[in-house]
Each structure stands twice: as structure tokens, then as C-alpha cells.
Design an enzyme around this catalytic site. Structure first.
Site, PDB file in Angstrom:
ATOM      1  N   GLY A  45      41.176  42.778  38.412  1.00 27.39           N
ATOM      2  CA  GLY A  45      40.916  42.346  37.090  1.00 27.39           C
ATOM      3  C   GLY A  45      39.941  40.992  37.177  1.00 27.39           C
ATOM      4  O   GLY A  45      39.787  40.209  38.095  1.00 27.39           O
ATOM      5  N   GLN A  50      35.983  33.322  34.099  1.00 28.14           N
ATOM      6  CA  GLN A  50      35.904  33.344  35.674  1.00 28.14           C
ATOM      7  C   GLN A  50      34.455  33.667  36.078  1.00 28.14           C
ATOM      8  O   GLN A  50      34.221  33.448  37.284  1.00 28.14           O
ATOM      9  CB  GLN A  50      36.805  34.405  36.326  1.00 28.14           C
ATOM     10  CG  GLN A  50      38.342  34.326  36.291  1.00 28.14           C
ATOM     11  CD  GLN A  50      39.022  35.365  36.754  1.00 28.14           C
ATOM     12  OE1 GLN A  50      39.389  36.400  36.539  1.00 28.14           O
ATOM     13  NE2 GLN A  50      39.685  34.842  38.084  1.00 28.14           N
ATOM     14  N   CYS A 105      44.505  35.203  42.721  1.00 30.40           N
ATOM     15  CA  CYS A 105      43.510  35.221  41.637  1.00 30.40           C
ATOM     16  C   CYS A 105      42.266  34.959  42.314  1.00 30.40           C
ATOM     17  O   CYS A 105      41.998  34.108  43.411  1.00 30.40           O
ATOM     18  CB  CYS A 105      43.623  33.950  40.611  1.00 30.40           C
ATOM     19  SG  CYS A 105      42.625  33.660  39.512  1.00 30.40           S
ATOM     20  N   LEU A 106      41.258  35.818  41.921  1.00 29.44           N
ATOM     21  CA  LEU A 106      39.675  35.460  42.450  1.00 29.44           C
ATOM     22  C   LEU A 106      39.286  34.078  42.431  1.00 29.44           C
ATOM     23  O   LEU A 106      38.499  33.735  43.202  1.00 29.44           O
ATOM     24  CB  LEU A 106      38.674  36.679  41.825  1.00 29.44           C
ATOM     25  CG  LEU A 106      39.017  37.726  42.087  1.00 29.44           C
ATOM     26  CD1 LEU A 106      38.070  38.708  41.281  1.00 29.44           C
ATOM     27  CD2 LEU A 106      39.164  38.346  43.588  1.00 29.44           C
ATOM     28  N   HIS A 147      48.018  38.677  33.593  1.00 35.20           N
ATOM     29  CA  HIS A 147      47.398  37.753  34.196  1.00 35.20           C
ATOM     30  C   HIS A 147      45.827  37.604  33.627  1.00 35.20           C
ATOM     31  O   HIS A 147      45.592  36.251  33.551  1.00 35.20           O
ATOM     32  CB  HIS A 147      47.387  38.309  35.664  1.00 35.20           C
ATOM     33  CG  HIS A 147      46.529  37.448  36.518  1.00 35.20           C
ATOM     34  ND1 HIS A 147      47.134  36.485  37.651  1.00 35.20           N
ATOM     35  CD2 HIS A 147      45.199  37.129  36.755  1.00 35.20           C
ATOM     36  CE1 HIS A 147      46.311  36.025  38.427  1.00 35.20           C
ATOM     37  NE2 HIS A 147      45.174  36.225  37.719  1.00 35.20           N
ATOM     38  N   GLU A 148      45.342  38.548  33.288  1.00 39.47           N
ATOM     39  CA  GLU A 148      43.896  38.462  32.817  1.00 39.47           C
ATOM     40  C   GLU A 148      44.048  37.657  31.317  1.00 39.47           C
ATOM     41  O   GLU A 148      42.890  37.080  31.183  1.00 39.47           O
ATOM     42  CB  GLU A 148      43.053  39.737  32.824  1.00 39.47           C
ATOM     43  CG  GLU A 148      42.963  40.191  34.107  1.00 39.47           C
ATOM     44  CD  GLU A 148      42.245  39.326  35.244  1.00 39.47           C
ATOM     45  OE1 GLU A 148      41.582  38.430  34.951  1.00 39.47           O
ATOM     46  OE2 GLU A 148      42.773  39.313  36.572  1.00 39.47           O
ATOM     47  N   HIS A 151      44.205  34.127  31.344  1.00 37.70           N
ATOM     48  CA  HIS A 151      42.787  33.618  31.480  1.00 37.70           C
ATOM     49  C   HIS A 151      42.039  33.374  30.299  1.00 37.70           C
ATOM     50  O   HIS A 151      41.570  32.176  30.136  1.00 37.70           O
ATOM     51  CB  HIS A 151      41.726  34.410  32.448  1.00 37.70           C
ATOM     52  CG  HIS A 151      41.899  34.236  33.820  1.00 37.70           C
ATOM     53  ND1 HIS A 151      41.755  32.986  34.687  1.00 37.70           N
ATOM     54  CD2 HIS A 151      42.242  35.012  34.864  1.00 37.70           C
ATOM     55  CE1 HIS A 151      41.935  33.326  35.865  1.00 37.70           C
ATOM     56  NE2 HIS A 151      42.280  34.472  36.203  1.00 37.70           N
TER      57      HIS A 151
END
Length: 196
Positions: A45, A50, A105-106, A147-148, A151
Site C-alpha cells: 500500500g 508518503q 510502514c514504508l 493503514h493507508e 495516512h
């Protein structure tokens, strides 16, 4: 084009995101680049903040979970085709028992923690063609979306941890924002010292 992923500590990850319309500049190219960026970082994702864009847009691709033996056969089949673009999304309902899953998370490399989330969500959004969609999703796909979605609300998974866990990872988070972390994908660190 592969974008650098914004690291923990960058203000864009906390910004209130804006809705977008069909005339958003170079939108098909943006979506293509976001998928390319996500795959290059081995993600499932990626949200627009991000990559430094404070807009209500995120993408998911749950297909890496299709061979996960912990999932039921039905859920494996579902995630094997679960690749979506979410524009101006709104979670309208969260139901079911909360369950823990080890999330990463990235934007926060090298940090993984158990996060509790409800098992089923109903979400309204526009797809990549700006067509209205409403979907009820459960299990791992729901978790990826939650999760996304966080963001685009300026929330990180680390915000959902207990005060003790937050204290334990505080030093790691400070190092990430300074670029003191090993990653195998491009990143932009907010407090990295500029090389002279």
C-alpha cells in the site's frame, strides 16, 4: 518514475489532505508512478502523503498475501485480485472484533509492531476512473485499507501503540527522521544532514 518515500518526521505525513477532482494534473501518470514506487519498495500500500503530496489518494495491492497459509481459502482468493486505487475515500463503518496484526510502514522502515484494528470496514471512494464505489471488506484487505486510510488522515500506525511501546521505539523513530537507517529503496529524510 520511482518517487522517494517520505520518512517519519516529515510534516507532510501529518498534514490534512485535500480532495482531488478529475482534472488533477497528470493523474494517470501519478497512479502509474505510485504503483511503480510501491513495488520497488516491496510495499502492499502507498498513500500520496508518503510521496510528499497532501491529497486524499492511496493505492493498495494485496496480491502478495494470496499464498499466505494463515488466510482462509476464500480470503486467499479475494486478495489475489485485490488491487485498487482509492480517491477521496471515506470509511463509513468499522465493525467486528479488534484483532492484532504485525504492521510496518514504508515511511517507518525497520519498525514493526502489533496494531489492533476492527475486522470489517465499509468504504466509499472514487476509483481511478473517478467512478463512485462502495465496498465492504474484511480481514487482511480491510487492514491494508485502514493503514493507508490513516495516512490520508495524518495518522501513522505508531500513533496506535501503547505509551510504553512508543517510548521503546522513540530512539528508532528519531534515527529514521535523520536518515540513520538502512533501506533498499529511495527515501527522503526530513532531518538528514546535508552533505557538503
Amino acid at each position: 518514475m520511482i518517487y522517494p518515500i517520505v520518512a517519519y518526521g516529515d510534516p507532510v505525513l501529518r498534514k490534512e489532505t485535500k480532495e482531488i477532482s478529475e482534472d488533477y494534473p497528470k493523474f494517470p501518470e501519478l497512479i502509474e508512478n505510485m504503483f511503480e514506487t510501491m513495488y520497488a519498495a516491496h510495499g502492499i500500500g502507498l498513500a500520496a502523503p508518503q510521496i510528499g503530496l497532501p491529497i486524499r489518494l492511496f493505492i493498495v495491492d494485496a496480491t502478495p498475501f494470496e499464498d499466505d497459509e494463515d488466510l482462509s481459502e476464500e480470503e486467499q482468493q479475494f486478495v489475489s485480485t485485490f488491487k485498487r486505487v482509492f480517491i477521496n475515500a471515506k470509511i463509513v463503518e468499522e465493525t467486528g472484533d479488534e484483532w492484532a496484526f504485525n504492521e510496518g510502514c514504508l515511511s517507518i522502515p525497520d519498525v514493526r509492531e502489533d496494531v489492533f484494528r476492527q475486522s470489517t470496514i465499509t468504504i466509499e471512494y472514487l476509483d481511478e476512473n473517478f467512478k463512485k464505489q462502495k465496498e465492504t471488506v474484511g480481514g487482511i484487505a480491510a487492514r491494508i485499507i485502514q493503514h493507508e486510510y490513516d495516512h490520508i488522515e495524518g495518522i501513522l500506525f505508531t500513533d496506535k501503540l501503547s505509551p510504553l511501546k512508543k517510548r521503546l521505539i522513540k530512539g528508532k523513530l528519531a534515527n529514521i527522521s535523520k536518515g540513520k537507517v538502512k533501506v533498499d529503496y529511495r527515501m527522503r529524510f526530513p532531518q538528514a544532514k546535508k552533505k557538503r
